[in-house]
Motif scaffolding. Structure first.
Motif, mmCIF file in Angstrom:
data_model
loop_
_atom_site.group_PDB
_atom_site.id
_atom_site.type_symbol
_atom_site.label_atom_id
_atom_site.label_comp_id
_atom_site.label_asym_id
_atom_site.label_seq_id
_atom_site.Cartn_x
_atom_site.Cartn_y
_atom_site.Cartn_z
ATOM 1 N N ALA A 34 0.295 12.513 2.189
ATOM 2 C CA ALA A 34 1.746 12.718 2.156
ATOM 3 C C ALA A 34 2.338 12.286 0.823
ATOM 4 C CB ALA A 34 2.400 11.948 3.310
ATOM 5 N N ARG A 35 1.907 11.113 0.310
ATOM 6 C CA ARG A 35 2.466 10.606 -0.960
ATOM 7 C C ARG A 35 2.114 11.527 -2.118
ATOM 8 N NH1 ARG A 35 6.249 6.755 0.367
ATOM 9 N NH2 ARG A 35 5.364 5.181 1.727
ATOM 10 N N ILE A 36 0.872 11.974 -2.153
ATOM 11 C CA ILE A 36 0.440 12.872 -3.221
ATOM 12 C C ILE A 36 1.252 14.166 -3.185
ATOM 13 C CG2 ILE A 36 -1.470 14.340 -4.004
ATOM 14 C CD1 ILE A 36 -3.364 12.058 -3.144
ATOM 15 N N MET A 37 1.417 14.711 -1.974
ATOM 16 C CA MET A 37 2.156 15.963 -1.841
ATOM 17 C C MET A 37 3.630 15.783 -2.209
ATOM 18 S SD MET A 37 2.984 18.361 1.397
ATOM 19 C CE MET A 37 4.428 17.346 1.701
ATOM 20 N N ASN A 38 4.251 14.682 -1.728
ATOM 21 C CA ASN A 38 5.667 14.445 -2.026
ATOM 22 C C ASN A 38 5.912 14.316 -3.525
ATOM 23 O OD1 ASN A 38 6.335 14.500 0.664
ATOM 24 N ND2 ASN A 38 6.267 12.280 0.931
ATOM 25 N N PHE A 39 5.003 13.613 -4.213
ATOM 26 C CA PHE A 39 5.140 13.454 -5.659
ATOM 27 C C PHE A 39 5.024 14.806 -6.358
ATOM 28 C CE2 PHE A 39 3.519 12.638 -9.925
ATOM 29 C CZ PHE A 39 4.390 11.655 -10.373
ATOM 30 N N ALA A 40 4.030 15.590 -5.917
ATOM 31 C CA ALA A 40 3.824 16.897 -6.533
ATOM 32 C C ALA A 40 5.002 17.826 -6.278
ATOM 33 C CB ALA A 40 2.539 17.527 -5.985
ATOM 34 N N ILE A 155 -1.097 -1.018 3.395
ATOM 35 C CA ILE A 155 -1.507 0.370 3.173
ATOM 36 C C ILE A 155 -0.325 1.205 2.682
ATOM 37 C CG2 ILE A 155 -2.148 2.480 4.416
ATOM 38 C CD1 ILE A 155 -4.142 0.789 5.992
ATOM 39 N N THR A 156 0.850 0.977 3.271
ATOM 40 C CA THR A 156 2.048 1.691 2.818
ATOM 41 C C THR A 156 2.343 1.395 1.353
ATOM 42 O OG1 THR A 156 2.977 1.608 5.060
ATOM 43 C CG2 THR A 156 4.509 2.040 3.254
ATOM 44 N N SER A 157 2.222 0.110 0.977
ATOM 45 C CA SER A 157 2.469 -0.290 -0.416
ATOM 46 C C SER A 157 1.416 0.310 -1.344
ATOM 47 C CB SER A 157 2.455 -1.816 -0.534
ATOM 48 O OG SER A 157 3.446 -2.397 0.284
ATOM 49 N N LEU A 158 0.155 0.276 -0.907
ATOM 50 C CA LEU A 158 -0.927 0.832 -1.724
ATOM 51 C C LEU A 158 -0.718 2.324 -1.959
ATOM 52 C CD1 LEU A 158 -3.685 0.241 -3.083
ATOM 53 C CD2 LEU A 158 -4.776 0.859 -0.918
ATOM 54 N N ALA A 159 -0.310 3.026 -0.911
ATOM 55 C CA ALA A 159 -0.048 4.460 -1.051
ATOM 56 C C ALA A 159 1.113 4.721 -2.004
ATOM 57 C CB ALA A 159 0.244 5.074 0.318
ATOM 58 N N SER A 160 2.105 3.829 -1.986
ATOM 59 C CA SER A 160 3.259 3.969 -2.886
ATOM 60 C C SER A 160 2.852 3.787 -4.347
ATOM 61 C CB SER A 160 4.338 2.938 -2.527
ATOM 62 O OG SER A 160 4.814 3.137 -1.228
ATOM 63 N N ILE A 161 1.823 2.945 -4.566
ATOM 64 C CA ILE A 161 1.361 2.689 -5.936
ATOM 65 C C ILE A 161 0.409 3.781 -6.406
ATOM 66 C CG2 ILE A 161 0.101 1.077 -7.420
ATOM 67 C CD1 ILE A 161 0.903 -1.125 -5.360
ATOM 68 N N VAL A 162 -0.619 4.031 -5.604
ATOM 69 C CA VAL A 162 -1.711 4.910 -6.023
ATOM 70 C C VAL A 162 -1.376 6.380 -5.806
ATOM 71 C CG1 VAL A 162 -4.175 5.431 -5.710
ATOM 72 C CG2 VAL A 162 -3.357 3.073 -5.506
ATOM 73 N N GLY A 163 -0.594 6.692 -4.747
ATOM 74 C CA GLY A 163 -0.278 8.084 -4.440
ATOM 75 C C GLY A 163 0.330 8.839 -5.612
ATOM 76 N N ILE A 270 8.676 -0.761 -13.760
ATOM 77 C CA ILE A 270 9.464 -1.725 -12.988
ATOM 78 C C ILE A 270 9.432 -1.372 -11.503
ATOM 79 C CG2 ILE A 270 11.812 -2.586 -12.578
ATOM 80 C CD1 ILE A 270 12.251 -2.173 -15.652
ATOM 81 N N GLN A 271 9.535 -0.079 -11.188
ATOM 82 C CA GLN A 271 9.482 0.360 -9.803
ATOM 83 C C GLN A 271 8.099 0.105 -9.193
ATOM 84 O OE1 GLN A 271 12.580 0.427 -8.962
ATOM 85 N NE2 GLN A 271 12.542 2.380 -7.901
ATOM 86 N N SER A 272 7.055 0.294 -9.989
ATOM 87 C CA SER A 272 5.692 0.037 -9.507
ATOM 88 C C SER A 272 5.505 -1.428 -9.157
ATOM 89 C CB SER A 272 4.669 0.449 -10.561
ATOM 90 O OG SER A 272 4.733 1.831 -10.817
ATOM 91 N N ALA A 273 6.175 -2.318 -9.907
ATOM 92 C CA ALA A 273 6.059 -3.755 -9.648
ATOM 93 C C ALA A 273 6.533 -4.102 -8.241
ATOM 94 C CB ALA A 273 6.868 -4.541 -10.679
ATOM 95 N N PHE A 274 7.537 -3.378 -7.748
ATOM 96 C CA PHE A 274 8.041 -3.603 -6.388
ATOM 97 C C PHE A 274 6.940 -3.326 -5.362
ATOM 98 C CE2 PHE A 274 9.911 -2.176 -2.442
ATOM 99 C CZ PHE A 274 10.939 -3.071 -2.209
ATOM 100 N N ALA A 275 6.270 -2.180 -5.503
ATOM 101 C CA ALA A 275 5.202 -1.809 -4.564
ATOM 102 C C ALA A 275 4.019 -2.761 -4.664
ATOM 103 C CB ALA A 275 4.752 -0.366 -4.830
ATOM 104 N N ILE A 276 3.697 -3.205 -5.885
ATOM 105 C CA ILE A 276 2.588 -4.144 -6.070
ATOM 106 C C ILE A 276 2.906 -5.487 -5.405
ATOM 107 C CG2 ILE A 276 1.277 -5.472 -7.788
ATOM 108 C CD1 ILE A 276 1.646 -3.030 -9.678
ATOM 109 N N GLY A 277 4.147 -5.943 -5.549
ATOM 110 C CA GLY A 277 4.567 -7.171 -4.884
ATOM 111 C C GLY A 277 4.455 -7.053 -3.375
ATOM 112 N N SER A 278 4.866 -5.914 -2.830
ATOM 113 C CA SER A 278 4.766 -5.677 -1.386
ATOM 114 C C SER A 278 3.313 -5.693 -0.928
ATOM 115 C CB SER A 278 5.405 -4.330 -1.022
ATOM 116 O OG SER A 278 6.768 -4.306 -1.352
#
Length: 423
Positions: A34-40, A155-163, A270-278
């Motif tokens: 879902a994350r990959i598709m949404n980004f694309a 997992i949600t945070s990881l998907a937000s970072i890596v997706g 900066i936005q990625s830092a939020f997901a990494i913290g989560s």
């Protein structure tokens, strides 16, 4: 006799871990797709239309079904087999995208086709998410409720970072239509794994699932919430927090990009830092003792977020006009990383408490009400935040947001009845 008891305990423990593993792997596969598709899709809409309004319209279309349908999804989750709802909705998501794939290859992926696809995916995901969240207390035993929620958050945070990273990489090498196929296969793979989850592992008392009119069932959930003080407080708390935080989120790009002049790439970091913290703090939370200090976590998190919000506007003051861009980047990375981590210790204890205190008979409908209340208040917070930015200042907005979080932390600290339930 002792060996038999130990064998039964080992068997029970292994069953729990198998259930948790299948659940988390299924969520990982589905979320990454879902994350990959949404980004694309986001990149595709921006690049083909060149319109920010078109991109915003895509976001609105993906949000409206969740706002409207969450209570109805909750009713369905309480009425029928939750496993069936989870598996069927994931399969339908996969089938939808696999059907759109050859269609887009033949006639092209038009903006209208994107909107239709996103709209129906949002409907299916609303029913899937509500039902899956409702099912978590039935998937594991009481001892591991905190762990599965913590791992799920990770997992949600990881998907937000890596997706988005994977999405950007794949987008550079494959046409957008391939994303539809990849995401479709991900959804179906997730559905296959969910077939093997035991949704009745932690059996709830027998429930009378007498069919009533949907609106009557939603009304009964509202009446139930009124009789459960702790659930009502959490719902009010969630609405308030989402409203204030939405206003705060609106301020970030304005302060960082407009007022301080940092680049879009720096804002992305900066936005990625939020997901990494989560992600990191979700894993930390999973290692903490069960049901210990949950109340203190909530109070301290509110106070920490309050302070961080107030600190967000400090660099906009004139005395920091000559600050180096690199220093500002590090400053906001630390702020966002800390906010992401603090939110974990705010959200998880309250969400787990709500899972424990809500009867299985009503859990789906209560989750649906929570989803609608939380999502519907966000646009109001964003609009108010935008007005503040236009007519007052970013510094004033984030300071007021921080002050409101501080006030709610003081109110929360005085609720002795709630304190006892967290312990």
């Amino acid at each position: 006799m002792e060996n038999t008891i130990n064998l039964e305990k080992d068997k029970l423990r292994n069953s729990v871990y198998i259930n948790m593993t299948i659940f988390l792997v299924g969520k990982l596969v589905s979320l990454f797709g879902a994350r990959i598709m949404n980004f694309a899709i986001g990149l595709y809409v921006l690049r083909t239309t060149g319109s920010g309004m078109s991109f915003a319209l895509t976001m609105i279309v993906s949000t409206i079904p969740a706002i409207i349908l969450s209570p109805f999804a909750g009713v369905l989750a309480d009425r029928v087999s939750r496993k069936m709802v989870v598996v069927v909705t994931d399969v339908l998501c996969g089938v939808l995208l696999i059907i759109v794939y050859p269609l887009s290859m033949r006639i092209g992926l038009s903006f209208n086709l994107v909107l239709i696809t996103v709209f129906f995916l949002s409907i299916l995901n609303t029913f899937f998410n509500i039902t899956m969240e409702t099912s978590i207390p039935n998937i594991v035993d009481e001892k591991r409720l905190t762990k599965i929620n913590s791992y799920s958050s990770s997992i949600t945070s990881l998907a937000s970072i890596v997706g988005p990273v994977l999405g950007g990489f794949i987008y550079g090498f494959f046409p957008i239509e391939r994303f539809l196929l990849i995401a479709g296969i991900s959804f179906i793979a997730s559905a296959v794994s969910e077939i093997f989850i035991n949704f009745n592992f932690n059996d709830a008392p027998a429930i009378d699932r007498t069919r009533e009119k949907v609106l009557i069932e939603i009304k009964s959930a509202l009446n139930y919430v009124k009789t459960k003080k702790v659930i009502l407080l959490i719902l009010i708390f969630a609405v308030f927090v989402n409203f204030v935080f939405s206003s705060y989120i609106v301020s970030l790009p304005h302060i960082i990009n407009i007022q301080l002049g940092l680049s879009s790439e720096q804002y992305g970091l900066i936005q990625s830092a939020f997901a990494i913290g989560s992600l990191i703090f979700s894993l930390i939370y999973s290692l903490l003792p069960e049901r210990k200090n949950g109340y203190k976590y909530v109070i301290y998190s509110l106070m920490i977020i309050s302070a961080l919000m107030m600190l967000t506007g400090i660099p906009t003051l004139q005395i920091f006009e000559s600050a180096f861009k690199a220093s500002l980047l590090i400053y906001f990375i630390i702020i966002n990383f800390s906010v992401g981590g603090a939110l974990v210790f705010l959200n998880l204890p309250t969400f787990i408490l709500m899972q424990r205190e809500t009867s299985d008979e009503y859990r789906g409908r209560v989750n649906g009400l929570l989803g609608t209340a939380s999502l519907s208040i966000q646009p109001m917070g964003m609009v108010l935040g935008g007005l503040f930015l236009d007519y007052i200042s970013g510094f004033a907005l984030v300071f007021i947001c921080g002050l409101l979080f501080l006030i709610i932390s003081v109110i929360f600290a005085r609720l002795d009845d709630l304190k006892e339930l967290f312990l």
